[in-house]
Write an enzyme that holds these catalytic residues in place. Sequence first.
Site, PDB file in Angstrom:
ATOM      1  N   SER A 192      53.817  35.186  51.710  1.00  8.18           N
ATOM      2  CA  SER A 192      52.419  34.743  51.809  1.00  8.18           C
ATOM      3  C   SER A 192      51.616  35.462  52.880  1.00  8.18           C
ATOM      4  CB  SER A 192      52.365  33.230  52.060  1.00  8.18           C
ATOM      5  OG  SER A 192      52.669  32.523  50.884  1.00  8.18           O
ATOM      6  N   LYS A 248      48.400  36.853  51.646  1.00 13.19           N
ATOM      7  CA  LYS A 248      47.129  36.131  51.591  1.00 13.19           C
ATOM      8  C   LYS A 248      46.171  36.556  52.697  1.00 13.19           C
ATOM      9  CE  LYS A 248      49.050  32.081  49.234  1.00 13.19           C
ATOM     10  NZ  LYS A 248      50.517  32.224  49.331  1.00 13.19           N
ATOM     11  N   SER A 288      48.141  27.766  52.501  1.00 13.02           N
ATOM     12  CA  SER A 288      48.823  28.863  51.813  1.00 13.02           C
ATOM     13  C   SER A 288      48.937  28.588  50.320  1.00 13.02           C
ATOM     14  CB  SER A 288      50.217  29.108  52.409  1.00 13.02           C
ATOM     15  OG  SER A 288      50.702  30.375  52.037  1.00 13.02           O
ATOM     16  N   LYS A 337      49.191  33.931  60.100  1.00 10.78           N
ATOM     17  CA  LYS A 337      49.680  33.449  58.810  1.00 10.78           C
ATOM     18  C   LYS A 337      51.204  33.489  58.769  1.00 10.78           C
ATOM     19  CE  LYS A 337      48.802  32.145  54.540  1.00 10.78           C
ATOM     20  NZ  LYS A 337      50.099  31.416  54.535  1.00 10.78           N
TER      21      LYS A 337
END
Length: 396
Positions: free
Chosen positions: A61, A64, A121, A225
């Site tokens: 992720s 993202k 997420s 993140k």
Amino acid sequence: MRQLIASALLAGAVGATSTFAATGVIPEPPPIASKSHILMDAETLTVMSEHDADAPLPPASLTKIMTSYVAASELASGRIATDDDVPISVKAWRTGGSKMFVREGTTVKLIDLLRGIVIQSGNDASVAVAEYIGGGEDAFADMMNHEARALGMPSTRFVNSTGLPDDGHHSSARDMAKLSAALIKRFPDHYRLYAEKSFQYGEIERPQYNRNKLLWRDKSVDGVKTGLTEAAGYCLVASALRDGTRLIAVVMGAESDEQRNRDAQKLLAYGFRYFQTRELFGADALVASPQVWYGTVDSVDVTLREPVRVTVPRGNAGNVEAVVDLPQDLEAPIATGDIVGTLRVALEGEVLLERPLVARTEVPEAGFFEKLWDGIRLMFKNLFSDDSPDAQQPVG
């Protein structure tokens, strides 16, 4: 013509350091258990620690970050707006993994989807935004790869907006650090979403919490993140701001959530303790005023287009040298903004950076008789000047 101008300037700006740091001895970076890592200054992009930082790995992720980067770019262009109603497709609704829990056939405000991407997420939110901006996830992936090339991310290739496993989907610790630095610099308002610890959407009674636990552990951390898949392991990009210096730590392939948090914390602590980033010159600062021949005035003010900041080990600030490199004889005409030379910043003989020097002021060409007189003066100057190699070395 070279001139040493700034060795003492940086030292004066830095201030006192600890006794240990003042010796100039910097210990080795801490041991990091994750498969790949990097520690980088967000502005100067100076690397303080790295291991296999260019290895192409599944980013999970962390993908993202680019999804939101593309969205932020589209917002900045005015092609979309945060209050847009984004339709939710069957594909977005059915996308597995972590979810924001949007429902097929409804519309969701873009700003809510962006929070779903950044904070929760949400894979469903990522697909919805990709379809809204790109018309489809494949087309959006092309946009992501275009941005990756523009940012100089050679180890990166995206095939989706979520980071769900795919053999052709990969990135690296260095590329993720570059991307995060660009996001923070270009879109500071959008980046503030990454510091939000939770958000609540729709009919879900409880708030959904940010998975970056360092937001609770370290007040200086304001992003970025987390990522997790079986193939990628536990990944984390963490950014912290202390005393005007921002560092980015990336760890990929950790074996647990606690390991990725601990590794990132160790890297940030090491960087802030043993390195410092300071401004050497501000934007449009007067760097030099060299003589100009054949012009209506005798000199030109020379400056920089952007501020010059350097990252150096603590205790080494006094060894930083800034050298102005200009042609031996500058001649008019010179227009405002013309590149007239180079600023080189070095530490103990190693060049840290080079920046073009530009004319802050215009120097029109003089008339015939003024130029004739300058030609005579220049001839005698060169005739009696010292052309030995020593004359070309920096002087202080």
